[in-house]
Design a protein around this motif. Structure first.
Motif, PDB file in Angstrom:
ATOM      1  N   MET A 105       0.806  -1.216   0.000  1.00 52.15           N
ATOM      2  CA  MET A 105       0.000   0.000   0.000  1.00 52.15           C
ATOM      3  C   MET A 105       0.846   1.276   0.000  1.00 52.15           C
ATOM      4  O   MET A 105       0.312   2.368  -0.126  1.00 52.15           O
ATOM      5  CB  MET A 105      -0.918   0.004   1.226  1.00 52.15           C
ATOM      6  N   THR A 106       2.154   1.119   0.157  1.00 47.72           N
ATOM      7  CA  THR A 106       3.040   2.276   0.234  1.00 47.72           C
ATOM      8  C   THR A 106       3.939   2.337  -0.991  1.00 47.72           C
ATOM      9  O   THR A 106       4.719   1.421  -1.219  1.00 47.72           O
ATOM     10  CB  THR A 106       3.917   2.199   1.504  1.00 47.72           C
ATOM     11  N   PRO A 107       3.844   3.400  -1.801  1.00 47.49           N
ATOM     12  CA  PRO A 107       4.735   3.517  -2.959  1.00 47.49           C
ATOM     13  C   PRO A 107       6.185   3.405  -2.531  1.00 47.49           C
ATOM     14  O   PRO A 107       6.615   4.070  -1.586  1.00 47.49           O
ATOM     15  CB  PRO A 107       4.423   4.913  -3.507  1.00 47.49           C
ATOM     16  N   ASN A 108       6.927   2.558  -3.206  1.00 46.33           N
ATOM     17  CA  ASN A 108       8.304   2.281  -2.808  1.00 46.33           C
ATOM     18  C   ASN A 108       9.220   3.461  -3.074  1.00 46.33           C
ATOM     19  O   ASN A 108       9.276   3.995  -4.176  1.00 46.33           O
ATOM     20  CB  ASN A 108       8.815   1.049  -3.557  1.00 46.33           C
ATOM     21  N   PHE A 109       9.936   3.877  -2.040  1.00 46.85           N
ATOM     22  CA  PHE A 109      11.025   4.844  -2.145  1.00 46.85           C
ATOM     23  C   PHE A 109      10.578   6.134  -2.847  1.00 46.85           C
ATOM     24  O   PHE A 109       9.991   7.015  -2.242  1.00 46.85           O
ATOM     25  CB  PHE A 109      12.204   4.180  -2.864  1.00 46.85           C
ATOM     26  N   HIS A 110      10.811   6.225  -4.153  1.00 53.09           N
ATOM     27  CA  HIS A 110      10.572   7.445  -4.917  1.00 53.09           C
ATOM     28  C   HIS A 110       9.236   7.461  -5.645  1.00 53.09           C
ATOM     29  O   HIS A 110       8.828   8.498  -6.178  1.00 53.09           O
ATOM     30  CB  HIS A 110      11.670   7.594  -5.962  1.00 53.09           C
ATOM     31  N   LEU A 111       8.528   6.334  -5.674  1.00 56.30           N
ATOM     32  CA  LEU A 111       7.338   6.217  -6.503  1.00 56.30           C
ATOM     33  C   LEU A 111       6.147   7.005  -5.960  1.00 56.30           C
ATOM     34  O   LEU A 111       5.120   7.125  -6.639  1.00 56.30           O
ATOM     35  CB  LEU A 111       6.962   4.742  -6.659  1.00 56.30           C
ATOM     36  N   TRP A 112       6.270   7.544  -4.754  1.00 57.36           N
ATOM     37  CA  TRP A 112       5.187   8.345  -4.183  1.00 57.36           C
ATOM     38  C   TRP A 112       4.781   9.482  -5.118  1.00 57.36           C
ATOM     39  O   TRP A 112       3.599   9.841  -5.193  1.00 57.36           O
ATOM     40  CB  TRP A 112       5.611   8.924  -2.830  1.00 57.36           C
ATOM     41  N   TYR A 113       5.765  10.054  -5.815  1.00 58.98           N
ATOM     42  CA  TYR A 113       5.504  11.203  -6.681  1.00 58.98           C
ATOM     43  C   TYR A 113       4.507  10.853  -7.791  1.00 58.98           C
ATOM     44  O   TYR A 113       3.622  11.658  -8.125  1.00 58.98           O
ATOM     45  CB  TYR A 113       6.824  11.691  -7.278  1.00 58.98           C
ATOM     46  N   LEU A 114       4.629   9.656  -8.355  1.00 54.42           N
ATOM     47  CA  LEU A 114       3.726   9.246  -9.420  1.00 54.42           C
ATOM     48  C   LEU A 114       2.297   9.118  -8.906  1.00 54.42           C
ATOM     49  O   LEU A 114       1.350   9.535  -9.571  1.00 54.42           O
ATOM     50  CB  LEU A 114       4.189   7.924 -10.033  1.00 54.42           C
ATOM     51  N   LEU A 115       2.138   8.533  -7.714  1.00 53.95           N
ATOM     52  CA  LEU A 115       0.793   8.381  -7.159  1.00 53.95           C
ATOM     53  C   LEU A 115       0.208   9.738  -6.784  1.00 53.95           C
ATOM     54  O   LEU A 115      -0.976  10.003  -7.030  1.00 53.95           O
ATOM     55  CB  LEU A 115       0.822   7.456  -5.937  1.00 53.95           C
ATOM     56  N   SER A 116       1.019  10.609  -6.201  1.00 54.31           N
ATOM     57  CA  SER A 116       0.539  11.950  -5.876  1.00 54.31           C
ATOM     58  C   SER A 116       0.129  12.695  -7.134  1.00 54.31           C
ATOM     59  O   SER A 116      -0.889  13.404  -7.156  1.00 54.31           O
ATOM     60  CB  SER A 116       1.631  12.737  -5.134  1.00 54.31           C
ATOM     61  N   LEU A 117       0.909  12.522  -8.200  1.00 49.38           N
ATOM     62  CA  LEU A 117       0.593  13.183  -9.461  1.00 49.38           C
ATOM     63  C   LEU A 117      -0.737  12.679 -10.016  1.00 49.38           C
ATOM     64  O   LEU A 117      -1.531  13.463 -10.567  1.00 49.38           O
ATOM     65  CB  LEU A 117       1.714  12.944 -10.467  1.00 49.38           C
ATOM     66  N   VAL A 118      -0.997  11.396  -9.859  1.00 46.98           N
ATOM     67  CA  VAL A 118      -2.284  10.840 -10.287  1.00 46.98           C
ATOM     68  C   VAL A 118      -3.415  11.487  -9.492  1.00 46.98           C
ATOM     69  O   VAL A 118      -4.440  11.907 -10.058  1.00 46.98           O
ATOM     70  CB  VAL A 118      -2.299   9.311 -10.103  1.00 46.98           C
ATOM     71  N   PHE A 119      -3.252  11.592  -8.174  1.00 48.46           N
ATOM     72  CA  PHE A 119      -4.282  12.204  -7.330  1.00 48.46           C
ATOM     73  C   PHE A 119      -4.521  13.662  -7.722  1.00 48.46           C
ATOM     74  O   PHE A 119      -5.664  14.106  -7.840  1.00 48.46           O
ATOM     75  CB  PHE A 119      -3.875  12.133  -5.856  1.00 48.46           C
ATOM     76  N   TRP A 120      -3.437  14.424  -7.895  1.00 45.76           N
ATOM     77  CA  TRP A 120      -3.573  15.846  -8.233  1.00 45.76           C
ATOM     78  C   TRP A 120      -4.266  16.033  -9.575  1.00 45.76           C
ATOM     79  O   TRP A 120      -5.136  16.900  -9.716  1.00 45.76           O
ATOM     80  CB  TRP A 120      -2.192  16.509  -8.260  1.00 45.76           C
ATOM     81  N   ARG A 121      -3.878  15.245 -10.557  1.00 49.18           N
ATOM     82  CA  ARG A 121      -4.474  15.392 -11.888  1.00 49.18           C
ATOM     83  C   ARG A 121      -5.939  14.952 -11.895  1.00 49.18           C
ATOM     84  O   ARG A 121      -6.766  15.555 -12.584  1.00 49.18           O
ATOM     85  CB  ARG A 121      -3.668  14.608 -12.919  1.00 49.18           C
ATOM     86  N   LEU A 122      -6.254  13.913 -11.151  1.00 43.51           N
ATOM     87  CA  LEU A 122      -7.658  13.507 -11.045  1.00 43.51           C
ATOM     88  C   LEU A 122      -8.484  14.600 -10.371  1.00 43.51           C
ATOM     89  O   LEU A 122      -9.643  14.842 -10.743  1.00 43.51           O
ATOM     90  CB  LEU A 122      -7.777  12.198 -10.253  1.00 43.51           C
TER      91      LEU A 122
END
Length: 334
Positions: A105-122
């Motif tokens: 459930m936790t984006p590994n290491f640096h991948l948090w940015y991609l998930l945050s970007l998905v949330f922001w764009r949605l």
């Protein structure tokens, strides 16, 4: 234009922003390497200085190039980010053997940015235009959300803490898509901007000699059982937000819009998702076991080498397709 190159939707590409992204992605790589060094004043100062602005400025650029001009194409871009996240999340889970639900459930290491970007764009996709038209009110709400997020003990799962903390920078970028920053930034003399950045680094080097990761990471809540400490961390976040904006503007002033940097900057996403394979898979164990030197200077050299290597590797289509395997499937089906 490939996925690695296309980080905007419906906005004409400006080489200045690609050059800026290249400098920032180099700092991302360096920021993940500098902790390998033994403790030194330079290590702590470099960490604090880089983390003060590099990801907030990245988020700002992401917001600037997240205009919804073509809704179908916009949603396709969101899927591509999500697909890259899923591919590399699975890859890192397999490589590290972290099958616990917490790690899934936790984006590994640096991948948090991609998930945050998905949330922001949605968020931009689904929010009514009449709401987004109230720029001042929206920005005030975003800053309040950012300051309040630290009191919520969420942390890293689903990148929620960082998504809320860095939200103001994304929306600042979104609302400034038509602002010519070069026009205004160049009113600041280059030497003045460079001297101010040097002064900030010296402040971290000589005065603020402790890690402020709980502020700069954005994933660490400042809520503790000790209220005075919690309040101190809250004040640090209050200081962090405007300081980051000022320092980011100074960085934007000193970054040269060189064509070579702009060309390399088109590989930003590729470097971002692949660099931990080298940093954690090879560099960290090599420095930890004393196989290669890990002084401050050599770590900077390693960051340069890794960034350059990944920019070169971004030319190979097979590595790009790994980021978005649906592209390969679609081509095979057509």
């Amino acid at each position: 234009m490939s996925h690695v190159q296309n980080l905007s939707v419906g906005v004409k590409r400006d080489p200045y922003w690609d050059a800026l992204k290249f400098i920032l992605i180099f700092l991302v790589v360096y920021g993940h390497i500098v902790p390998f060094a033994d403790y030194s004043r330079f290590k702590v100062a470099a960490f604090n200085f880089v983390y003060l602005f590099h990801m907030p400025l990245f988020v700002f650029i992401s917001g600037r190039f997240s205009q919804v001009h073509d809704r179908k194409r916009y949603m396709r871009s969101i899927w591509r980010f999500l697909e890259t996240l899923l591919v590399f999340q699975i890859l890192y889970v397999v490589l590290l053997g972290q099958w616990d639900i917490k790690y899934l459930m936790t984006p590994n290491f640096h991948l948090w940015y991609l998930l945050s970007l998905v949330f922001w764009r949605l968020m931009l996709y689904y929010l009514p235009e009449r709401w987004l038209s109230h720029r001042g009110l929206v920005l005030v709400v975003c800053f309040v959300v950012s300051l309040s997020a630290g009191f919520i003990n969420v942390g890293e799962p689903l990148s929620l803490q960082r998504t809320l903390t860095l939200l103001p920078f994304f929306m600042l970028g979104y609302y400034s898509y038509d602002v010519d920053f070069k026009k205004y930034n160049h009113k600041i003399p280059f030497l003045v901007a460079g001297g101010a950045l040097l002064a900030v680094f010296c402040l971290f080097f000589f005065v603020l000699q402790e890690s402020y990761s709980y502020v700069f990471y954005g994933s660490i809540p400042y809520w503790t059982d000790n209220w005075p400490e919690t309040f101190t961390r809250f004040l640090s976040r209050c200081l962090f937000l405007p300081s980051t904006i000022v320092v980011s503007l100074l960085v934007m002033r000193v970054v040269p819009a060189w064509k070579t940097f702009a060309k390399w900057g088109s590989a930003t996403l590729f470097v971002y998702v692949y660099h931990p394979l080298i940093v954690l898979g090879f560099l960290e164990p090599a420095t930890a076991n004393g196989l290669i030197p890990k002084n401050d200077f050599m770590l900077l050299v390693y960051a340069i080498i890794i960034t350059a290597l990944l920019v070169f590797l971004s030319r190979f289509k097979v590595l790009q397709l790994l980021m978005n395997p649906s592209d390969w499937i679609r081509r095979r089906a057509s």
